[in-house]
Design a protein around this motif. Structure first.
Motif, short mmCIF file in Angstrom:
data_model
loop_
_atom_site.label_atom_id
_atom_site.label_comp_id
_atom_site.label_asym_id
_atom_site.label_seq_id
_atom_site.Cartn_x
_atom_site.Cartn_y
_atom_site.Cartn_z
N PRO A 75 3.60 -6.88 31.01
CA PRO A 75 3.11 -7.62 30.69
C PRO A 75 2.22 -7.11 29.32
N ARG A 76 1.80 -6.16 29.41
CA ARG A 76 1.26 -4.89 28.52
C ARG A 76 2.29 -4.02 27.79
N PRO A 77 2.29 -3.62 25.66
CA PRO A 77 3.30 -3.24 25.75
C PRO A 77 2.27 -1.29 25.58
N TYR A 78 2.26 -0.93 26.70
CA TYR A 78 2.02 0.15 26.98
C TYR A 78 3.39 1.16 27.50
N VAL A 79 4.26 2.41 26.53
CA VAL A 79 4.95 3.00 27.03
C VAL A 79 4.56 4.62 26.89
N VAL A 80 4.25 5.29 28.15
CA VAL A 80 4.86 6.60 27.61
C VAL A 80 5.92 7.74 27.31
N VAL A 81 6.07 8.63 26.34
CA VAL A 81 7.31 9.27 26.31
C VAL A 81 7.10 10.74 26.33
N ASP A 82 7.58 11.07 27.39
CA ASP A 82 8.56 12.18 28.15
C ASP A 82 8.72 13.14 27.18
N LEU A 99 8.28 3.86 14.16
CA LEU A 99 8.85 2.48 14.79
C LEU A 99 7.98 1.65 15.73
N ILE A 100 8.65 2.66 16.86
CA ILE A 100 8.20 2.25 18.30
C ILE A 100 6.40 1.82 17.78
N HIS A 101 5.94 2.79 17.11
CA HIS A 101 4.72 3.02 17.94
C HIS A 101 4.24 1.53 16.86
N ASN A 102 4.08 1.33 15.44
CA ASN A 102 4.35 -0.06 14.66
C ASN A 102 4.66 -1.64 15.58
N TRP A 103 5.79 -1.32 16.31
CA TRP A 103 5.78 -2.39 16.84
C TRP A 103 4.32 -2.86 18.64
N ALA A 104 4.68 -1.33 18.87
CA ALA A 104 3.97 -1.55 19.55
C ALA A 104 2.81 -2.08 19.24
N ARG A 105 1.88 -1.42 18.44
CA ARG A 105 0.66 -2.28 17.75
C ARG A 105 0.77 -2.99 17.48
N ALA A 106 1.44 -4.37 17.00
CA ALA A 106 1.62 -5.31 16.50
C ALA A 106 1.49 -6.47 18.14
N GLY A 107 1.75 -5.94 19.06
CA GLY A 107 1.83 -6.38 20.72
C GLY A 107 0.81 -6.28 21.15
N GLY A 108 -0.41 -5.53 20.36
CA GLY A 108 -1.86 -4.96 21.68
C GLY A 108 -1.31 -3.50 21.88
N GLY A 109 -0.69 -3.14 22.14
CA GLY A 109 0.02 -2.23 23.04
C GLY A 109 -0.09 -0.83 22.51
N TRP A 110 0.67 0.06 22.76
CA TRP A 110 0.69 1.76 22.49
C TRP A 110 1.63 1.98 23.00
N ILE A 111 2.36 3.28 22.15
CA ILE A 111 3.19 4.20 22.32
C ILE A 111 2.22 5.92 23.02
N ARG A 112 2.56 6.23 23.57
CA ARG A 112 2.42 7.69 23.23
C ARG A 112 2.86 8.79 24.80
N LEU A 113 2.75 9.98 23.68
CA LEU A 113 3.68 11.14 24.01
C LEU A 113 3.11 11.90 24.56
N ALA A 131 -1.94 12.04 14.36
CA ALA A 131 -3.34 10.69 15.10
C ALA A 131 -2.88 9.68 15.29
N ALA A 132 -2.20 9.03 15.15
CA ALA A 132 -1.27 7.91 15.67
C ALA A 132 -0.09 8.00 16.76
N LEU A 133 0.87 9.16 15.96
CA LEU A 133 1.62 9.59 17.70
C LEU A 133 0.73 10.17 19.21
N ARG A 134 0.04 10.05 19.95
CA ARG A 134 -1.08 10.84 20.64
C ARG A 134 -0.16 11.42 21.34
N CYS A 135 -0.72 12.60 21.79
CA CYS A 135 0.34 14.06 22.65
C CYS A 135 -0.52 13.88 23.17
#
Length: 147
Positions: A75-82, A99-113, A131-135
């Motif tokens: 339901p919410r585009p939140y994903v962590v990549v280990d 690309l994944i980060h930009n796509w997630a942000r457009a949908g109100g979510g995020w990708i984090r590493l 700064a954008a790909l927070r670890c």
């Protein structure tokens, strides 16, 4: 030629094949026979995509596909990549994360590493992507601010 198993729950295993069709599991990074294992727990309420091996021009499309499919199933585009198992990442891998980060942000979510090694963290710092790909140290830390 890459061998891709499309089921997310069992992981995706990208393995180069030799001319004889034999799987080359331990191919060196300098060859085109890269290996990347991608796994996702499909039942997890907070999805973590785990990468092990080499993230390069040959394997980056599969990472994007798995992340996009993981986002779309939530339901919410939140994903962590280990990245604990990742031992190589080139500019194609960084581009995939952007690309994944930009796509997630457009949908109100995020990708984090999480669990990045020293070399990858340095690449993120030098390129200005940190700064954008927070670890984070762990996936739990990355999800700490999610309800």
């Amino acid at each position: 030629m890459a061998d891709i198993n499309s089921r997310i729950d069992s992981g995706i295993d990208l393995r180069g094949r030799s001319d004889s069709g034999r799987l080359d599991i331990g191919a060196p990074a300098s060859t085109s026979r890269a290996l990347l294992t991608i796994s996702v727990d499909p039942t997890a309420s907070r999805p973590v995509v785990s990468l092990a091996g080499e993230l390069d021009i040959a394997t980056a499309p599969a990472v994007k596909t798995v992340c996009f499919e993981t986002f779309e199933s939530r339901p919410r585009p939140y994903v962590v990549v280990d990245l604990a198992g990742l031992y190589f990442c080139d500019c194609a891998g960084l581009n995939a994360f952007v690309l994944i980060h930009n796509w997630a942000r457009a949908g109100g979510g995020w990708i984090r590493l999480c669990r990045t090694d020293r070399r990858l963290q340095k690449m993120l710092d030098i390129t200005g992507l940190a700064a954008a790909l927070r670890c984070y140290p762990t996936a739990v830390d990355a999800f700490a601010d999610v309800e």
